[in-house]
Design an enzyme around this catalytic site. Structure first.
Site, short mmCIF file in Angstrom:
data_model
loop_
_atom_site.label_atom_id
_atom_site.label_comp_id
_atom_site.label_asym_id
_atom_site.label_seq_id
_atom_site.Cartn_x
_atom_site.Cartn_y
_atom_site.Cartn_z
CG ASN A 161 3.92 -29.42 -4.18
OD1 ASN A 161 4.06 -30.13 -5.01
ND2 ASN A 161 4.24 -29.64 -2.90
CG HIS A 194 7.87 -24.04 -0.72
ND1 HIS A 194 6.67 -23.29 -0.53
CD2 HIS A 194 7.71 -25.26 -0.32
CE1 HIS A 194 5.69 -23.88 -0.31
NE2 HIS A 194 6.26 -25.13 -0.13
CD GLN A 248 2.37 -22.12 -3.03
OE1 GLN A 248 2.03 -22.26 -4.32
NE2 GLN A 248 3.26 -21.42 -2.74
CB VAL A 255 4.08 -22.57 3.00
CG1 VAL A 255 4.66 -21.24 3.66
CG2 VAL A 255 3.59 -23.56 4.11
CG ASP A 295 9.25 -30.26 5.28
OD1 ASP A 295 9.00 -29.62 4.38
OD2 ASP A 295 8.49 -30.80 6.13
CG HIS A 304 9.21 -29.91 -1.18
ND1 HIS A 304 8.72 -30.12 -0.04
CD2 HIS A 304 8.28 -28.97 -1.83
CE1 HIS A 304 7.74 -29.66 0.35
NE2 HIS A 304 7.18 -28.81 -0.76
P1 AMP Z 1 4.08 -27.26 0.42
O1 AMP Z 1 2.98 -28.34 0.58
O2 AMP Z 1 4.76 -27.90 -1.02
O3 AMP Z 1 3.51 -25.98 0.71
O4 AMP Z 1 5.26 -27.48 1.40
C1 AMP Z 1 5.35 -26.89 2.46
C2 AMP Z 1 6.17 -27.61 3.59
O5 AMP Z 1 6.58 -26.76 4.62
C3 AMP Z 1 5.86 -29.03 4.06
O6 AMP Z 1 6.41 -30.11 3.50
C4 AMP Z 1 5.80 -28.78 5.59
O7 AMP Z 1 6.08 -30.02 6.19
C5 AMP Z 1 6.79 -27.73 5.78
N1 AMP Z 1 6.75 -26.88 6.95
C6 AMP Z 1 5.75 -26.33 7.49
N2 AMP Z 1 5.82 -25.41 8.35
C7 AMP Z 1 7.34 -25.56 8.64
C8 AMP Z 1 8.33 -25.07 9.55
N3 AMP Z 1 8.19 -24.21 10.63
N4 AMP Z 1 9.73 -25.64 9.43
C9 AMP Z 1 9.89 -26.38 8.27
N5 AMP Z 1 9.16 -26.92 7.51
C10 AMP Z 1 7.87 -26.46 7.64
#
Ligand code: AMP
Length: 114
Positions: free
Chosen positions: A87, A100, A94, A96, A31, A102
């Site tokens: 999430n 995914h 969430q 993204v 991350d 974590h």
């Molecule tokens: P969520 O909030 O569960 O959707 O988690 C998305 C996660 O993606 C967050 O912990 C971010 O820090 C991570 N994230 C966003 N962009 C990147 C990236 N380019 N490389 C690695 N992690 C990322």
């Protein structure tokens, strides 16, 4: 057409990531904003939006990812324990829209999460 998510662009190698594991079905990378000493995201290569949009045909893929996470936890030396979080949707936090998981460890986790 919808824009590819940042994770789709990582899969396509359009943007860099610190990849710790890859196979035909999934990818794992660190991350970018770690919330624990070890914080890895494990994603399917197929663009599934979220937990909520999984269908019954994804059962084997999800089981595979669960076991990949188990193996990664050993490789990343999380023998004292770890937390796996997914999430889903706005209330789930969430950010993204590509499924995914974590994997976090390397420190004691608190409960309940915020
Ligand atoms: P969520 O909030 O569960 O959707 O988690 C998305 C996660 O993606 C967050 O912990 C971010 O820090 C991570 N994230 C966003 N962009 C990147 C990236 N380019 N490389 C690695 N992690 C990322």
């Amino acid at each position: 057409m919808a824009q590819p998510t940042i994770f789709q662009r990582i899969i396509e190698r359009e943007i860099p990531a610190d990849i710790v594991y890859e196979d035909d079905e999934c990818l794992a990378f660190r991350d970018i904003a770690p919330q624990a000493p070890v914080h890895v995201l494990v994603i399917p290569k197929r663009p599934i939006k979220s937990w909520a949009t999984l269908d019954d045909g994804d059962a084997a893929l999800v089981a595979h990812i669960v076991l990949v996470i188990r193996n990664l936890a050993v490789e990343l030396q999380l023998e004292d324990g770890y937390r796996v979080v997914c999430n889903s949707g706005d209330d789930g936090g969430q950010t993204v829209d590509h499924l995914h998981f974590h994997l976090m460890g390397g420190r004691p986790m608190r409960w309940p999460p915020g």
